[in-house]
Design a protein around this motif. Sequence first.
Motif, mmCIF file in Angstrom:
data_model
loop_
_atom_site.group_PDB
_atom_site.id
_atom_site.type_symbol
_atom_site.label_atom_id
_atom_site.label_comp_id
_atom_site.label_asym_id
_atom_site.label_seq_id
_atom_site.Cartn_x
_atom_site.Cartn_y
_atom_site.Cartn_z
ATOM 1 N N GLU A 87 0.818 -1.211 0.000
ATOM 2 C CA GLU A 87 0.000 0.000 0.000
ATOM 3 C C GLU A 87 0.854 1.264 0.000
ATOM 4 O OE1 GLU A 87 -3.148 -0.078 -0.687
ATOM 5 O OE2 GLU A 87 -2.931 -2.251 -0.704
ATOM 6 N N THR A 88 2.053 1.207 0.573
ATOM 7 C CA THR A 88 2.955 2.360 0.483
ATOM 8 C C THR A 88 3.379 2.579 -0.968
ATOM 9 O OG1 THR A 88 3.763 2.038 2.742
ATOM 10 C CG2 THR A 88 5.158 3.323 1.273
ATOM 11 N N CYS A 89 3.627 1.491 -1.688
ATOM 12 C CA CYS A 89 3.913 1.598 -3.127
ATOM 13 C C CYS A 89 2.746 2.259 -3.859
ATOM 14 C CB CYS A 89 4.185 0.219 -3.722
ATOM 15 S SG CYS A 89 5.759 -0.517 -3.268
ATOM 16 N N VAL A 90 1.538 1.810 -3.560
ATOM 17 C CA VAL A 90 0.343 2.346 -4.239
ATOM 18 C C VAL A 90 0.190 3.840 -3.947
ATOM 19 C CG1 VAL A 90 -2.171 2.216 -4.358
ATOM 20 C CG2 VAL A 90 -0.829 0.109 -4.255
ATOM 21 N N LEU A 91 0.362 4.247 -2.687
ATOM 22 C CA LEU A 91 0.218 5.658 -2.321
ATOM 23 C C LEU A 91 1.230 6.543 -3.045
ATOM 24 C CD1 LEU A 91 -0.397 5.487 1.545
ATOM 25 C CD2 LEU A 91 -2.060 6.078 -0.218
ATOM 26 N N ASN A 92 2.421 6.003 -3.313
ATOM 27 C CA ASN A 92 3.478 6.793 -3.943
ATOM 28 C C ASN A 92 3.598 6.525 -5.445
ATOM 29 O OD1 ASN A 92 4.998 8.217 -1.587
ATOM 30 N ND2 ASN A 92 4.644 6.139 -0.861
ATOM 31 N N LYS A 93 2.552 5.854 -5.997
ATOM 32 C CA LYS A 93 2.489 5.586 -7.443
ATOM 33 C C LYS A 93 3.723 4.820 -7.930
ATOM 34 C CE LYS A 93 -0.557 9.473 -8.538
ATOM 35 N NZ LYS A 93 -0.896 9.761 -7.137
ATOM 36 N N VAL A 94 4.127 3.852 -7.132
ATOM 37 C CA VAL A 94 5.238 2.958 -7.483
ATOM 38 C C VAL A 94 4.655 1.585 -7.783
ATOM 39 C CG1 VAL A 94 7.284 1.789 -6.567
ATOM 40 C CG2 VAL A 94 6.920 4.214 -6.094
ATOM 41 N N ASN A 95 5.126 0.950 -8.847
ATOM 42 C CA ASN A 95 4.638 -0.376 -9.210
ATOM 43 C C ASN A 95 5.081 -1.385 -8.146
ATOM 44 O OD1 ASN A 95 4.450 -3.025 -10.368
ATOM 45 N ND2 ASN A 95 4.290 -2.087 -12.374
ATOM 46 N N PRO A 96 4.152 -1.971 -7.373
ATOM 47 C CA PRO A 96 4.550 -2.871 -6.289
ATOM 48 C C PRO A 96 5.188 -4.160 -6.794
ATOM 49 C CG PRO A 96 2.155 -2.825 -6.503
ATOM 50 C CD PRO A 96 2.684 -1.760 -7.405
ATOM 51 N N TRP A 97 4.824 -4.600 -7.982
ATOM 52 C CA TRP A 97 5.437 -5.801 -8.569
ATOM 53 C C TRP A 97 6.931 -5.579 -8.781
ATOM 54 C CZ3 TRP A 97 5.179 -10.783 -10.078
ATOM 55 C CH2 TRP A 97 5.950 -11.204 -11.158
ATOM 56 N N ASN A 98 7.269 -4.479 -9.441
ATOM 57 C CA ASN A 98 8.679 -4.169 -9.671
ATOM 58 C C ASN A 98 9.437 -3.993 -8.361
ATOM 59 O OD1 ASN A 98 8.390 -4.252 -12.423
ATOM 60 N ND2 ASN A 98 8.229 -2.051 -12.708
ATOM 61 N N TYR A 99 8.781 -3.356 -7.385
ATOM 62 C CA TYR A 99 9.457 -3.106 -6.110
ATOM 63 C C TYR A 99 9.743 -4.406 -5.365
ATOM 64 C CZ TYR A 99 10.530 -1.184 -1.531
ATOM 65 O OH TYR A 99 11.163 -0.880 -0.347
ATOM 66 N N LEU A 100 8.778 -5.308 -5.301
ATOM 67 C CA LEU A 100 8.978 -6.567 -4.590
ATOM 68 C C LEU A 100 10.068 -7.411 -5.249
ATOM 69 C CD1 LEU A 100 5.292 -7.575 -3.726
ATOM 70 C CD2 LEU A 100 6.999 -6.544 -2.224
ATOM 71 N N LEU A 101 10.154 -7.341 -6.577
ATOM 72 C CA LEU A 101 11.227 -8.056 -7.265
ATOM 73 C C LEU A 101 12.583 -7.432 -6.956
ATOM 74 C CD1 LEU A 101 9.724 -8.761 -10.818
ATOM 75 C CD2 LEU A 101 9.722 -10.233 -8.805
ATOM 76 N N ALA A 102 12.641 -6.102 -6.970
ATOM 77 C CA ALA A 102 13.914 -5.398 -6.723
ATOM 78 C C ALA A 102 14.414 -5.652 -5.300
ATOM 79 C CB ALA A 102 13.737 -3.901 -6.978
ATOM 80 N N ILE A 103 13.499 -5.683 -4.342
ATOM 81 C CA ILE A 103 13.897 -5.911 -2.942
ATOM 82 C C ILE A 103 14.534 -7.287 -2.785
ATOM 83 C CG2 ILE A 103 12.969 -6.304 -0.622
ATOM 84 C CD1 ILE A 103 13.271 -3.359 -1.444
ATOM 85 N N GLN A 104 13.971 -8.285 -3.461
ATOM 86 C CA GLN A 104 14.538 -9.632 -3.366
ATOM 87 C C GLN A 104 15.881 -9.733 -4.081
ATOM 88 O OE1 GLN A 104 11.367 -12.910 -3.737
ATOM 89 N NE2 GLN A 104 10.304 -11.134 -4.582
ATOM 90 N N GLU A 105 16.031 -8.987 -5.168
ATOM 91 C CA GLU A 105 17.256 -9.048 -5.957
ATOM 92 C C GLU A 105 18.423 -8.332 -5.278
ATOM 93 O OE1 GLU A 105 18.796 -7.829 -10.465
ATOM 94 O OE2 GLU A 105 16.689 -7.608 -9.893
ATOM 95 N N HIS A 106 18.123 -7.271 -4.505
ATOM 96 C CA HIS A 106 19.190 -6.434 -3.932
ATOM 97 C C HIS A 106 19.226 -6.537 -2.408
ATOM 98 C CE1 HIS A 106 19.984 -4.497 -7.813
ATOM 99 N NE2 HIS A 106 18.678 -4.482 -7.982
ATOM 100 N N GLN A 107 19.047 -7.749 -1.887
ATOM 101 C CA GLN A 107 19.034 -7.942 -0.441
ATOM 102 C C GLN A 107 20.326 -7.492 0.232
ATOM 103 O OE1 GLN A 107 16.981 -9.361 2.374
ATOM 104 N NE2 GLN A 107 15.692 -8.230 0.959
ATOM 105 N N ASP A 108 21.462 -7.704 -0.431
ATOM 106 C CA ASP A 108 22.735 -7.336 0.185
ATOM 107 C C ASP A 108 22.830 -5.839 0.420
ATOM 108 O OD1 ASP A 108 22.661 -6.987 -2.563
ATOM 109 O OD2 ASP A 108 24.829 -7.229 -2.808
#
Length: 556
Positions: free
Chosen positions: A497-518
């Motif tokens: 919902e924070t993604c939605v409020l800030n007009k950020v694609n949550p799909w892309n964000y969840l993928l990026a978070i998993q990819e850049h864990q380090d």
Amino acid sequence: MRMMKAPKQISLEPEKIEELIDRLEKKSLNEDDYPLLIELIKGMVWLNLSLKEKKLSIKRLRAVFGIKTETASKLLDFLEKNDPKQSDAKSSDPDGNPTEKKKKKKGGSGHRPASDYTEARIIKIAHETLKKGDLCPDCKQGKLFNLSPGTVLQIVGAPHLQVEIYKPERLRCSLCGKTFTARLPQEIMNGTRGDRTAKAIVSLMKYRGGLPFYRQEQMQNILGNPITASELWKMTADLADQLLEIYAEMCHQAAQGKLLHNDDTTARILSIAKERKEKLGTESEEKRTGTFTTGIISILENSQAEIALFFTGRQHAGENMNDLLDLRNQNLPPPLQQCDGGHNIPKDHETDVSNCLAHARRKFYELADNHPKEVLKIIGWFAKIFANDKEGPPEEDARLKWHQEKSTPIMNQIKAYCKQLIETKQVEPNSSMGKAITYLTNQWEGLTLFLKKPGVPLTNNKDERLLKRAVLNRKNAYFYKTEKGANIGDILMSTIETCVLNKVNPWNYLLAIQEHQDKIQKNPKLYLPWNYQKHLKQEEPSHSQSCPPQPHGSSK
């Protein structure tokens, strides 16, 4: 007896009811009387069961015996139907001035423009025989140049979870018997059964789409890729673990916000219910019997980012707000708080409380049947204030001045009119209307804070809309099994919902978070939904940011 569905809306016109009673007494019913009698009996049974289950509310009663929405036009239509004298109210405002009836706009085709499809894959189609710079095949003289291409949309579908089965080749020496096995891709060897795309889509379907795990399991079964509900839950638990630092940083940032909305709704956690049942009648029995989901929206001062947070458990919204403000920098001034009062106020922290005008308006709206003339006046004045807010300038200081000029006289008019109703004894203080007026008087400071400070919203509707996500999950999934499950839901819903409020694609964000864990482990502050793209910009764009990843082994 199980809880029956609410009956259809019943029209209770006094004349028709009196005629029906008269025919019943004379035992001379018409054929048209039976459907109405059936609905009335259903209504009485439903009412009795609802009272036993403690699930009855004014809103539900009005949905059966009155009107279903709170729009002024619906109220006028309803009152006109029950009292023809109210028809004149449609053509005049609360002060008696004539108004023009606005025509409703016709709906469109339902199609969205191509520019709205920001994540669509663009497929360029070259001309079969011609290219830029060729001679015109018609005039044989001019040279061809490019125009902007046309646009044709094609919508494609696929099951949201697909399964890939890897079968590494194995070889054995006929002499020594040693076995040689083909090496699997690194991400398959080190990863879990569900890859990052699976975890992202399952979380979105559950915590944004409201699709429970058991329904996702049923869908996967009929599509030939059976995945159990427990495995789907494990995917969301894995993703929530990877979001822990992000969630903690969002809580810290939210505590520094200049404006916080908060409210709560009921929730059900089976482990807590079982624990309370076991303690029933003992000295350790809890006084509080409910569990709640709190929704908080924090609007930050400098970045203008908005943060959505969910907290599900034993605490009310005010207690969760209190815990959040423990993280607030002590040098900051008290934040603005928009809420409905009551359990929403923090105990140990000072806030500038603004009460919701929509909530105050609703208290009068619910009394339209008994006090149509008075309610129409008050609702009309509220409508003017909301119109002023819609037409006002966007800058906070200019907006404050606008409301002080336009809305102060109207608010004073509402207060004076309500005071007059009590003093002239047109309304009894202990009646429902009197209690609505008492609420307005007691909450006057909070209801008029938007006339004194810049940046104060009129309503808490933003938070009410946020809580609908939790309500959707509650209606479809019914409960959380454990407090851990509730915490996983809070983390994922807060992030999405924070993604939605800030007009950020949550799909892309969840993928990026998993990819850049380090990188996130080192500094989660740089990878919040509203700023993560800026900090990844210098790196080579990952496949997840350009288009949805393709399954392993597939080709474009």
